[in-house]
Write a protein that holds these residues in place. Structure first.
Motif, PDB file in Angstrom:
ATOM      1  N   THR A 105     -14.872  31.478   5.543  1.00 18.57           N
ATOM      2  CA  THR A 105     -13.446  31.436   5.850  1.00 18.57           C
ATOM      3  C   THR A 105     -12.672  31.032   4.609  1.00 18.57           C
ATOM      4  O   THR A 105     -12.873  29.939   4.062  1.00 18.57           O
ATOM      5  CB  THR A 105     -13.163  30.424   6.975  1.00 18.57           C
ATOM      6  OG1 THR A 105     -13.980  30.732   8.110  1.00 18.57           O
ATOM      7  CG2 THR A 105     -11.701  30.466   7.376  1.00 18.57           C
ATOM      8  N   GLU A 106     -11.801  31.904   4.151  1.00 16.61           N
ATOM      9  CA  GLU A 106     -10.997  31.589   2.972  1.00 16.61           C
ATOM     10  C   GLU A 106      -9.995  30.486   3.307  1.00 16.61           C
ATOM     11  O   GLU A 106      -9.511  30.365   4.432  1.00 16.61           O
ATOM     12  CB  GLU A 106     -10.279  32.825   2.453  1.00 16.61           C
ATOM     13  CG  GLU A 106     -11.229  33.890   1.916  1.00 16.61           C
ATOM     14  CD  GLU A 106     -10.518  34.952   1.105  1.00 16.61           C
ATOM     15  OE1 GLU A 106      -9.593  34.574   0.348  1.00 16.61           O
ATOM     16  OE2 GLU A 106     -10.885  36.138   1.221  1.00 16.61           O
ATOM     17  N   SER A 107      -9.705  29.654   2.313  1.00 18.40           N
ATOM     18  CA  SER A 107      -8.826  28.508   2.511  1.00 18.40           C
ATOM     19  C   SER A 107      -7.893  28.371   1.324  1.00 18.40           C
ATOM     20  O   SER A 107      -8.264  28.650   0.182  1.00 18.40           O
ATOM     21  CB  SER A 107      -9.657  27.226   2.672  1.00 18.40           C
ATOM     22  OG  SER A 107      -8.833  26.083   2.665  1.00 18.40           O
ATOM     23  N   GLU A 108      -6.641  27.922   1.599  1.00 15.84           N
ATOM     24  CA  GLU A 108      -5.682  27.648   0.536  1.00 15.84           C
ATOM     25  C   GLU A 108      -5.775  26.206   0.067  1.00 15.84           C
ATOM     26  O   GLU A 108      -5.114  25.815  -0.895  1.00 15.84           O
ATOM     27  CB  GLU A 108      -4.263  27.957   1.007  1.00 15.84           C
ATOM     28  CG  GLU A 108      -4.032  29.441   1.303  1.00 15.84           C
ATOM     29  CD  GLU A 108      -2.606  29.727   1.717  1.00 15.84           C
ATOM     30  OE1 GLU A 108      -1.817  28.764   1.804  1.00 15.84           O
ATOM     31  OE2 GLU A 108      -2.274  30.908   1.946  1.00 15.84           O
ATOM     32  N   GLU A 109      -6.591  25.404   0.755  1.00 16.49           N
ATOM     33  CA  GLU A 109      -6.760  24.004   0.368  1.00 16.49           C
ATOM     34  C   GLU A 109      -7.701  23.928  -0.823  1.00 16.49           C
ATOM     35  O   GLU A 109      -8.890  24.233  -0.714  1.00 16.49           O
ATOM     36  CB  GLU A 109      -7.314  23.198   1.538  1.00 16.49           C
ATOM     37  CG  GLU A 109      -7.439  21.722   1.225  1.00 16.49           C
ATOM     38  CD  GLU A 109      -7.949  20.923   2.416  1.00 16.49           C
ATOM     39  OE1 GLU A 109      -8.304  19.746   2.219  1.00 16.49           O
ATOM     40  OE2 GLU A 109      -7.996  21.467   3.538  1.00 16.49           O
ATOM     41  N   ALA A 110      -7.157  23.533  -1.949  1.00 18.93           N
ATOM     42  CA  ALA A 110      -7.940  23.523  -3.181  1.00 18.93           C
ATOM     43  C   ALA A 110      -9.051  22.482  -3.128  1.00 18.93           C
ATOM     44  O   ALA A 110      -8.881  21.394  -2.566  1.00 18.93           O
ATOM     45  CB  ALA A 110      -7.034  23.248  -4.374  1.00 18.93           C
ATOM     46  N   ALA A 111     -10.193  22.850  -3.709  1.00 22.50           N
ATOM     47  CA  ALA A 111     -11.300  21.910  -3.809  1.00 22.50           C
ATOM     48  C   ALA A 111     -10.886  20.745  -4.703  1.00 22.50           C
ATOM     49  O   ALA A 111     -10.259  20.933  -5.746  1.00 22.50           O
ATOM     50  CB  ALA A 111     -12.524  22.599  -4.378  1.00 22.50           C
ATOM     51  N   VAL A 112     -11.235  19.527  -4.292  1.00 18.13           N
ATOM     52  CA  VAL A 112     -10.887  18.333  -5.048  1.00 18.13           C
ATOM     53  C   VAL A 112     -12.115  17.873  -5.824  1.00 18.13           C
ATOM     54  O   VAL A 112     -13.185  17.678  -5.239  1.00 18.13           O
ATOM     55  CB  VAL A 112     -10.406  17.206  -4.114  1.00 18.13           C
ATOM     56  CG1 VAL A 112     -10.113  15.935  -4.918  1.00 18.13           C
ATOM     57  CG2 VAL A 112      -9.175  17.645  -3.343  1.00 18.13           C
ATOM     58  N   PRO A 113     -12.010  17.714  -7.140  1.00 19.38           N
ATOM     59  CA  PRO A 113     -13.173  17.254  -7.893  1.00 19.38           C
ATOM     60  C   PRO A 113     -13.546  15.824  -7.523  1.00 19.38           C
ATOM     61  O   PRO A 113     -12.682  14.979  -7.291  1.00 19.38           O
ATOM     62  CB  PRO A 113     -12.717  17.356  -9.354  1.00 19.38           C
ATOM     63  CG  PRO A 113     -11.229  17.295  -9.297  1.00 19.38           C
ATOM     64  CD  PRO A 113     -10.836  17.947  -8.015  1.00 19.38           C
ATOM     65  N   THR A 114     -14.841  15.546  -7.477  1.00 16.46           N
ATOM     66  CA  THR A 114     -15.332  14.206  -7.208  1.00 16.46           C
ATOM     67  C   THR A 114     -15.158  13.343  -8.455  1.00 16.46           C
ATOM     68  O   THR A 114     -15.589  13.717  -9.541  1.00 16.46           O
ATOM     69  CB  THR A 114     -16.816  14.245  -6.819  1.00 16.46           C
ATOM     70  OG1 THR A 114     -16.973  15.062  -5.650  1.00 16.46           O
ATOM     71  CG2 THR A 114     -17.348  12.852  -6.534  1.00 16.46           C
ATOM     72  N   SER A 115     -14.514  12.181  -8.291  1.00 18.79           N
ATOM     73  CA  SER A 115     -14.308  11.284  -9.427  1.00 18.79           C
ATOM     74  C   SER A 115     -15.621  10.576  -9.752  1.00 18.79           C
ATOM     75  O   SER A 115     -16.217   9.916  -8.898  1.00 18.79           O
ATOM     76  CB  SER A 115     -13.227  10.257  -9.096  1.00 18.79           C
ATOM     77  OG  SER A 115     -13.014   9.389 -10.199  1.00 18.79           O
ATOM     78  N   VAL A 116     -16.076  10.752 -10.980  1.00 19.79           N
ATOM     79  CA  VAL A 116     -17.358  10.177 -11.392  1.00 19.79           C
ATOM     80  C   VAL A 116     -17.186   9.462 -12.726  1.00 19.79           C
ATOM     81  O   VAL A 116     -16.198   9.656 -13.436  1.00 19.79           O
ATOM     82  CB  VAL A 116     -18.446  11.263 -11.533  1.00 19.79           C
ATOM     83  CG1 VAL A 116     -18.694  11.959 -10.213  1.00 19.79           C
ATOM     84  CG2 VAL A 116     -18.073  12.274 -12.616  1.00 19.79           C
ATOM     85  N   THR A 117     -18.166   8.636 -13.061  1.00 19.23           N
ATOM     86  CA  THR A 117     -18.216   8.009 -14.374  1.00 19.23           C
ATOM     87  C   THR A 117     -19.332   8.649 -15.179  1.00 19.23           C
ATOM     88  O   THR A 117     -20.211   9.328 -14.633  1.00 19.23           O
ATOM     89  CB  THR A 117     -18.485   6.501 -14.251  1.00 19.23           C
ATOM     90  OG1 THR A 117     -19.791   6.312 -13.674  1.00 19.23           O
ATOM     91  CG2 THR A 117     -17.432   5.826 -13.381  1.00 19.23           C
ATOM     92  N   ILE A 118     -19.301   8.423 -16.473  1.00 22.83           N
ATOM     93  CA  ILE A 118     -20.391   8.924 -17.322  1.00 22.83           C
ATOM     94  C   ILE A 118     -21.707   8.305 -16.881  1.00 22.83           C
ATOM     95  O   ILE A 118     -22.750   8.970 -16.872  1.00 22.83           O
ATOM     96  CB  ILE A 118     -20.089   8.631 -18.805  1.00 22.83           C
ATOM     97  CG1 ILE A 118     -18.903   9.491 -19.265  1.00 22.83           C
ATOM     98  CG2 ILE A 118     -21.320   8.900 -19.671  1.00 22.83           C
ATOM     99  CD1 ILE A 118     -18.491   9.257 -20.703  1.00 22.83           C
ATOM    100  N   GLU A 119     -21.663   7.042 -16.464  1.00 24.88           N
ATOM    101  CA  GLU A 119     -22.872   6.376 -15.985  1.00 24.88           C
ATOM    102  C   GLU A 119     -23.454   7.106 -14.775  1.00 24.88           C
ATOM    103  O   GLU A 119     -24.675   7.269 -14.660  1.00 24.88           O
ATOM    104  CB  GLU A 119     -22.562   4.922 -15.634  1.00 24.88           C
ATOM    105  CG  GLU A 119     -23.787   4.120 -15.238  1.00 24.88           C
ATOM    106  CD  GLU A 119     -23.466   2.664 -14.962  1.00 24.88           C
ATOM    107  OE1 GLU A 119     -24.407   1.872 -14.772  1.00 24.88           O
ATOM    108  OE2 GLU A 119     -22.259   2.306 -14.936  1.00 24.88           O
ATOM    109  N   ASP A 120     -22.579   7.565 -13.861  1.00 24.03           N
ATOM    110  CA  ASP A 120     -23.040   8.342 -12.697  1.00 24.03           C
ATOM    111  C   ASP A 120     -23.788   9.586 -13.143  1.00 24.03           C
ATOM    112  O   ASP A 120     -24.867   9.897 -12.633  1.00 24.03           O
ATOM    113  CB  ASP A 120     -21.845   8.772 -11.830  1.00 24.03           C
ATOM    114  CG  ASP A 120     -21.189   7.623 -11.104  1.00 24.03           C
ATOM    115  OD1 ASP A 120     -21.890   6.637 -10.799  1.00 24.03           O
ATOM    116  OD2 ASP A 120     -19.976   7.721 -10.830  1.00 24.03           O
ATOM    117  N   ILE A 121     -23.210  10.307 -14.083  1.00 25.40           N
ATOM    118  CA  ILE A 121     -23.806  11.567 -14.523  1.00 25.40           C
ATOM    119  C   ILE A 121     -25.119  11.321 -15.255  1.00 25.40           C
ATOM    120  O   ILE A 121     -26.113  12.030 -15.039  1.00 25.40           O
ATOM    121  CB  ILE A 121     -22.823  12.345 -15.427  1.00 25.40           C
ATOM    122  CG1 ILE A 121     -21.534  12.660 -14.658  1.00 25.40           C
ATOM    123  CG2 ILE A 121     -23.462  13.631 -15.933  1.00 25.40           C
ATOM    124  CD1 ILE A 121     -21.730  13.485 -13.407  1.00 25.40           C
TER     125      ILE A 121
END
Length: 459
Positions: free
Chosen positions: A321-337
């Motif tokens: 189902t197409e959506s106009e609600e934009a995907a929100v990036p997950t806020s992360v830290t360099i430590e998380d990555i």
């Protein structure tokens, strides 16, 4: 008596030699057998001893390997006798890119193991299609039957990999009797038989072997493997726990969000877990919501969670189902990555500086926070941001782990809120302007601009 025996032995020897000479082999070496087109991509061919190799789109003259690009055909043709066997050696294993498993053949029997792909049958022309990806070959060995009176081996067809049951069909020359076995043993004229073509169903992993017979002559043995598979039920979350590849997965998606689309690679997030559909043919537009189930193979690619299509993959059980609600990036830290969290997710690093280092002919870029950093690999050009000491918000996808080190593909860069560099620029009465792609501008353009770290729309 001795003379008669001598002649009998001589006749038998001639018969054996005559049979052996009926099978002739022609070998093509990609290092020495080159096409006239050289390394120019496009339609190309090579002819040797009555055998022609042709590629509709690829390369056959670079002195390294024959390349059949994805979607192109690789055709083997004989003018000196029907081809009974083609063995090709690739530069990669199985269904990996460049491997023999990317070829599909409509007629005859085709199988692959490791870097070797093998076709058997009886035809003057065989057409291979690079359906799943490019195939690169270092050697092609073609065997043909130079004796037109010899009995051709039958052709065994059916679904190599199947679920439940599949029908096997064995076809020989017109008027031949087919003798076959299903226990892996070589057939004889005492084996189960029937007039060509013969068909029967199997419901287990089976090795089928067959010969054709007529007028006291029998053919060589044809062999085909059939594999029964079952599908394991998995979710995005359960696949995130796996460290080994798993073929034949029934993946269930529940309101999974398409966060990013990069060509034929599609990233989905469900809850706090994500994965990538690698090189998929399923149309899943960015921001769409996906639910249902799909049959795929799971590949843990150096720690990256990927699913790939197999012969059972369809979108029939998916709701997209197409959506106009934009995907929100997950806020992360360099430590998380660095801790390898949020693999395959669409993420944002807030308030980082960008630096660069030269490595040979390549420039590597990094996002930095304190004494920690993570490499920003590919994606957009970061040259104008590197080394200016300013803080940025970097949006990207965590899609690569190289030698155990996490890497983010940057998609968008903007000034972090409240950075000191903005005030310094104001004091110098010089606006710092970027477009949404992160390219520095001399003056604002129509649309969205980032001026001194703030988003400004110019109409």
């Amino acid at each position: 008596m001795r003379k008669t025996l001598r002649y009998s032995l001589l006749s038998l020897l001639m018969l054996v030699c005559g049979f052996a000479s009926a099978q002739t082999t022609v070998t093509f070496d990609a290092a020495t057998d080159l096409s006239a087109e050289g390394s120019t991509a496009g339609e190309t061919s090579i002819t040797k001893d009555g055998i022609t190799l042709a590629i509709s789109n690829g390369i056959m003259g670079n002195g390294q390997n024959y390349r059949c690009y994805k979607g192109a055909t690789f055709t083997v043709t004989s003018t000196v006798g029907n081809i009974t066997n083609v063995e090709l050696t690739s530069t990669a294993n199985n269904t990996s890119n460049y491997g023999p498993g990317n070829f599909v053949v409509a007629d005859g029997n085709y199988s692959y193991e490791g870097k070797i792909g093998t076709w058997t049958g009886n035809a003057s022309t065989i057409e291979f299609t690079a359906q799943e990806g490019q195939v690169r070959m270092t050697q092609v060995v073609v065997t043909y039957n130079s004796d037109p009176t010899a009995m051709a081996a039958p052709v065994i067809t059916g679904n190599d990999v199947f679920e439940g049951t599949t029908t096997v069909t064995i076809t020989g020359e017109e008027g031949t009797t087919i003798y076959y076995t299903t226990d892996g043993s070589d057939p004889t004229t005492a084996s189960a038989s029937g007039t060509s073509p013969v068909s029967f169903d199997i419901d287990a992993t089976t090795t089928v072997k067959a010969i054709a017979g007529r007028d006291d002559k029998t053919s060589t043995v044809a062999t085909k493997e059939f594999t029964l598979v079952t599908f394991a039920n998995e979710t995005i979350a359960s696949l995130n726990e796996k460290t080994e590849d798993e073929a034949y997965v029934n993946l269930t998606l529940t309101n999974a969000k398409v966060t990013y689309v990069d060509g034929s690679n599609v990233y989905l997030r469900e809850g706090d877990k994500a994965l990538m559909f690698f090189n998929t043919s399923i149309e899943m537009p960015v921001n769409a919501i996906v639910s249902g189930s799909v049959r795929v193979d799971y590949d843990n690619y150096y720690g990256i969670h990927e699913v790939k299509e197999n012969s059972f993959t369809t979108a029939d059980s998916l709701t997209i189902t197409e959506s106009e609600e934009a995907a929100v990036p997950t806020s992360v830290t360099i430590e998380d990555i660095l801790a390898l969290n949020h693999i395959c997710d669409y993420v944002i690093l807030n308030g980082v500086t960008i630096t660069s280092e030269q490595s040979g002919n390549y420039t590597n870029f990094y996002a930095n926070s304190g004494d920690q950093r993570v490499q920003l690999y590919r994606g957009i050009d970061l040259s104008s941001y590197a080394g200016d000491g300013k803080k940025y918000d970097v949006i990207g996808v965590f899609n690569n782990i190289y030698n155990g080190n996490a890497e983010i593909q940057p998609i968008e860069v903007s000034f972090a809120t409240g950075i000191s560099g903005v005030e310094a620029d104001k004091e110098n009465a010089e606006d710092v302007i970027y477009n949404i792609a992160g390219q520095r501008l001399q003056k604002p353009q129509k649309g969205l601009n980032i001026i001194n770290g703030k988003k400004v729309i110019v109409k």
